[in-house]
Scaffold this motif. Structure first.
Motif, PDB file in Angstrom:
ATOM      1  N   UNK A  31      26.486   8.028  -8.489  1.00 42.04           N
ATOM      2  CA  UNK A  31      26.860   8.982  -9.526  1.00 42.04           C
ATOM      3  C   UNK A  31      25.743   9.168 -10.545  1.00 42.04           C
ATOM      4  N   UNK A  32      24.798   8.246 -10.604  1.00 40.65           N
ATOM      5  CA  UNK A  32      23.791   8.294 -11.660  1.00 40.65           C
ATOM      6  C   UNK A  32      22.364   8.334 -11.141  1.00 40.65           C
ATOM      7  N   UNK A  33      22.168   8.407  -9.831  1.00 52.06           N
ATOM      8  CA  UNK A  33      20.817   8.359  -9.279  1.00 52.06           C
ATOM      9  C   UNK A  33      20.027   9.610  -9.659  1.00 52.06           C
ATOM     10  N   UNK A  34      18.810   9.411 -10.194  1.00 52.34           N
ATOM     11  CA  UNK A  34      17.918  10.506 -10.531  1.00 52.34           C
ATOM     12  C   UNK A  34      16.582  10.260  -9.851  1.00 52.34           C
ATOM     13  N   UNK A  35      15.668  11.224  -9.934  1.00 55.41           N
ATOM     14  CA  UNK A  35      14.428  11.143  -9.171  1.00 55.41           C
ATOM     15  C   UNK A  35      13.426  10.156  -9.748  1.00 55.41           C
ATOM     16  N   UNK A  36      13.452   9.912 -11.035  1.00 55.82           N
ATOM     17  CA  UNK A  36      12.477   9.002 -11.620  1.00 55.82           C
ATOM     18  C   UNK A  36      12.440   9.142 -13.122  1.00 55.82           C
ATOM     19  N   UNK A 165      12.073  10.659 -27.547  1.00 56.65           N
ATOM     20  CA  UNK A 165      12.967  11.694 -27.037  1.00 56.65           C
ATOM     21  C   UNK A 165      14.343  11.085 -26.770  1.00 56.65           C
ATOM     22  N   UNK A 166      15.377  11.848 -27.080  1.00 53.50           N
ATOM     23  CA  UNK A 166      16.743  11.483 -26.704  1.00 53.50           C
ATOM     24  C   UNK A 166      17.301  12.628 -25.868  1.00 53.50           C
ATOM     25  N   UNK A 167      17.647  12.312 -24.627  1.00 52.98           N
ATOM     26  CA  UNK A 167      18.134  13.310 -23.672  1.00 52.98           C
ATOM     27  C   UNK A 167      19.538  12.917 -23.235  1.00 52.98           C
ATOM     28  N   UNK A 168      20.484  13.828 -23.420  1.00 50.76           N
ATOM     29  CA  UNK A 168      21.893  13.591 -23.085  1.00 50.76           C
ATOM     30  C   UNK A 168      22.244  14.378 -21.829  1.00 50.76           C
ATOM     31  N   UNK A 169      22.801  13.699 -20.832  1.00 49.17           N
ATOM     32  CA  UNK A 169      23.014  14.316 -19.522  1.00 49.17           C
ATOM     33  C   UNK A 169      24.472  14.176 -19.089  1.00 49.17           C
ATOM     34  N   UNK A 170      25.101  15.309 -18.803  1.00 49.88           N
ATOM     35  CA  UNK A 170      26.397  15.322 -18.119  1.00 49.88           C
ATOM     36  C   UNK A 170      26.151  15.705 -16.669  1.00 49.88           C
ATOM     37  N   UNK A 171      26.616  14.868 -15.759  1.00 49.68           N
ATOM     38  CA  UNK A 171      26.476  15.154 -14.336  1.00 49.68           C
ATOM     39  C   UNK A 171      27.862  15.334 -13.738  1.00 49.68           C
ATOM     40  N   UNK A 172      28.082  16.489 -13.107  1.00 53.82           N
ATOM     41  CA  UNK A 172      29.381  16.811 -12.513  1.00 53.82           C
ATOM     42  C   UNK A 172      29.226  16.877 -10.999  1.00 53.82           C
ATOM     43  N   UNK A 173      29.950  16.007 -10.308  1.00 50.49           N
ATOM     44  CA  UNK A 173      29.957  15.979  -8.846  1.00 50.49           C
ATOM     45  C   UNK A 173      31.274  16.589  -8.377  1.00 50.49           C
ATOM     46  N   UNK A 174      31.266  17.840  -7.904  1.00 52.31           N
ATOM     47  CA  UNK A 174      32.520  18.500  -7.510  1.00 52.31           C
ATOM     48  C   UNK A 174      33.277  17.783  -6.400  1.00 52.31           C
ATOM     49  N   UNK A 175      32.586  16.967  -5.604  1.00 53.78           N
ATOM     50  CA  UNK A 175      33.274  16.240  -4.535  1.00 53.78           C
ATOM     51  C   UNK A 175      34.190  15.155  -5.093  1.00 53.78           C
ATOM     52  N   UNK A 176      33.915  14.701  -6.327  1.00 51.57           N
ATOM     53  CA  UNK A 176      34.721  13.633  -6.926  1.00 51.57           C
ATOM     54  C   UNK A 176      35.540  14.107  -8.129  1.00 51.57           C
ATOM     55  N   UNK A 476      14.481  18.655 -16.066  1.00 53.89           N
ATOM     56  CA  UNK A 476      15.481  19.037 -15.070  1.00 53.89           C
ATOM     57  C   UNK A 476      15.044  18.655 -13.662  1.00 53.89           C
ATOM     58  N   UNK A 477      13.756  18.764 -13.380  1.00 50.98           N
ATOM     59  CA  UNK A 477      13.251  18.351 -12.070  1.00 50.98           C
ATOM     60  C   UNK A 477      13.438  16.846 -11.876  1.00 50.98           C
ATOM     61  N   UNK A 478      13.099  16.062 -12.899  1.00 44.98           N
ATOM     62  CA  UNK A 478      13.228  14.608 -12.794  1.00 44.98           C
ATOM     63  C   UNK A 478      14.678  14.170 -12.650  1.00 44.98           C
TER      64      UNK A 478
END
Length: 522
Positions: A31-36, A165-176, A476-478
């Motif tokens: 649920x939280x994996x990002x590229x780097x 920097x402070x970056x706030x991320x909401x990630x929505x996985x429609x499968x879950x 966004x790419x990362x």
């Protein structure tokens, strides 16, 4: 065995802490994996990540990267000039008045800007550790006749810095995720604005983020009107700034969300055979915030951000979502019932909108068209067409306006010039808006179908410096996006999680009322 697992967890935490990449163990790894790490500042800056599960399929991650740089300081921008000679002339005047100015070249332009010369030259005075000291110098400069000065922090210039920097991320996985993701109009009608925290509380949102650009003051249109396209449950609420990139949200859990450049075509046909362009929907006639329309808008029909074009002859369609009545003024109005039949033709604008009908409001030639072709008893057919490559607007679709595009097919594609964020006659606009770091609200989709909603805090030296357009694309790419768009930022940037505001407002007055939001509902 339990002891071995415990030791492994401790060892893992120590390793992550050493690398500067920490994460709360409250969400599943996939649920939280990002590229780097985020590409902000030099590689290897300390970066911590704390993740919490909002609801199954939705996570909130707070990323803190870097630290305040000892090389950054406060200074006063006295002027920005397109050519060096003009900048040096101001610099000479400052020296004659006893100041110690410096002229700094601004080399970068928008990636799609066809010009290749430096965008301009800054004339600056002073280097201070505190904003108060810089403000005092600015006041002195104003007294000496230098108008238009501003206090700035060099960590926000867009050049090298260590942050933070402070970056706030909401990630929505429609499968879950089994809830509903949708745009929400402030105050539930077009006029006026509402705090994001108010929208979140009113809708019972699990999380929310601010949406698109909007009108703030009456000199630019109807306050609260979205300055670009808005679609709610498949219905067009506000016309597009043609060709500008937006966030498309199909009905439901966010599955199939997209980033696309959209345009629209609106027209009416009277039962007597006459046709006419409809210039806009649910806004003050004559004022086109962001431009990008058609039918004689001046000075341009191309997109022009944070600029209000004008047109003395318009036909605007008002629907019940605008509220009780239309915008007042000179002209004429045709009142339509649910079938499009004209029930009344009014002289002057500013009458009631029937709850099950609509009103065509005209100025100039638009009013003349109504007088000639919209007499009571006539039938008026409305045609609305939305277009965008590969985009389908269904009955439950929502659209949030934005721009510029940041990523396309997993590659940076910042279409700032094409979407009106560059003024060729005033290169300072893009420097301030896109090159310098500001608070940003971003949205993107991944190849796996997830939706990312991101709020980058900014204009908070020592806490978070914000991001440029180029840095926003990198963020966004990362985070895993293949397609991404910039939404309204600056003082509008905000995110709530569980009814708490997790971002820090950059306006000195606190949280800014906004025009719409994206809400994550149970």
């Amino acid at each position: 065995m339990k002891l071995q697992k415990g030791l492994l967890c401790v060892l893992l935490a120590l390793i992550l802490g050493t690398l500067g990449l920490t994460s709360a163990l409250t969400a599943a790894p996939n649920e939280t994996a990002y590229r780097g790490e985020l590409p902000l500042g030099n590689p290897g800056l300390k970066e911590t990540r704390t993740t919490e599960r909002v609801t199954p399929g939705v996570t909130y991650t707070r990323i803190v990267r870097g630290e305040e740089s000892k090389r950054d300081f406060y200074t006063v921008d006295v002027a920005f000039r397109a050519d060096r000679a003009a900048a040096e002339e101001i610099s000479a005047r400052l020296r004659a008045d006893g100041y110690k100015p410096r002229v700094e070249k601004v080399s970068d332009r928008a990636p799609d800007d066809p010009a290749d010369s430096p965008s301009g030259y800054l004339v600056r005075v002073g280097k201070f550790a505190s904003q108060a000291e810089a403000d005092a110098l600015r006041a002195e400069l104003t007294t000496d006749g230098y108008a238009g000065t501003r206090t700035v922090y060099t960590g926000e210039d867009g050049g090298k810095t260590t942050g933070p920097w402070v970056v706030n991320v909401l990630k929505v996985d429609p499968d879950r995720y089994s809830g509903t993701l949708a745009p929400e109009l402030a105050t539930q009608i077009v006029p006026e604005r509402e705090l994001l925290t108010g929208i979140s509380a009113r809708t019972g949102a699990l999380a929310a983020i601010n949406g698109g650009y909007f009108v703030i003051g009456p000199n630019d249109g109807t306050p609260g009107d979205l300055a670009g396209i808005s679609v709610l449950e498949g219905d067009l609420v506000s016309e597009a700034v043609d060709g500008r990139t937006s966030l498309v949200l199909p009905e439901g859990d966010g599955a199939g969300s997209d980033v696309a450049a959209l345009s629209d075509e609106l027209s009416v046909r009277s039962s007597d055979g006459a046709t006419r362009l409809v210039d806009g929907k649910n806004r003050k006639p004559g004022l086109i915030r962001g431009c990008g329309g058609e039918g004689g808008d001046a000075p341009t029909e191309a997109p022009k951000h944070d600029f209000t074009c004008t047109d003395p002859s318009e036909l605007i369609l008002f629907t019940p979502i605008f509220g009780a009545g239309t915008e007042p003024g000179e002209g004429a109005e045709a009142v339509l019932d649910a079938s499009g039949r004209v029930t009344a033709l009014r002289e002057g604008r500013g009458g009631p909108i029937p709850p099950d009908g609509s009103v065509l409001s005209g100025t100039g030639e638009g009013a003349d068209w109504l007088r000639a072709h919209a007499q009571p008893g006539r039938k008026i057919d409305l045609s609305e067409r939305l277009s965008g490559e590969g985009v389908r607007i269904g009955e439950g679709t929502g659209v949030v306006n934005g721009g510029p595009r940041l990523l396309s097919g997993g590659e940076p594609e910042i279409t700032a010039f094409a979407e009106g964020f560059v003024y060729p006659e005033n290169p300072e606009f893009y420097y301030r808006f896109g090159e310098r770091r500001n608070p940003r609200t971003l949205a993107g989709t991944t190849s796996g179908g997830d939706l990312l909603l991101v709020a980058v805090d900014g204009r908070r030296p020592g806490y978070s410096v914000g991001a440029s357009f180029e840095e926003s694309a990198g963020i966004m790419d990362a985070l895993g996006s293949d397609e991404a768009v910039n939404l309204d930022g600056g003082g509008s940037t905000g995110m709530t999680v569980g009814q708490r505001l997790v971002t820090r407002p950059s306006d000195t007055t606190g949280e800014r009322p906004i025009g719409d939001a994206v809400v994550v509902l149970p």
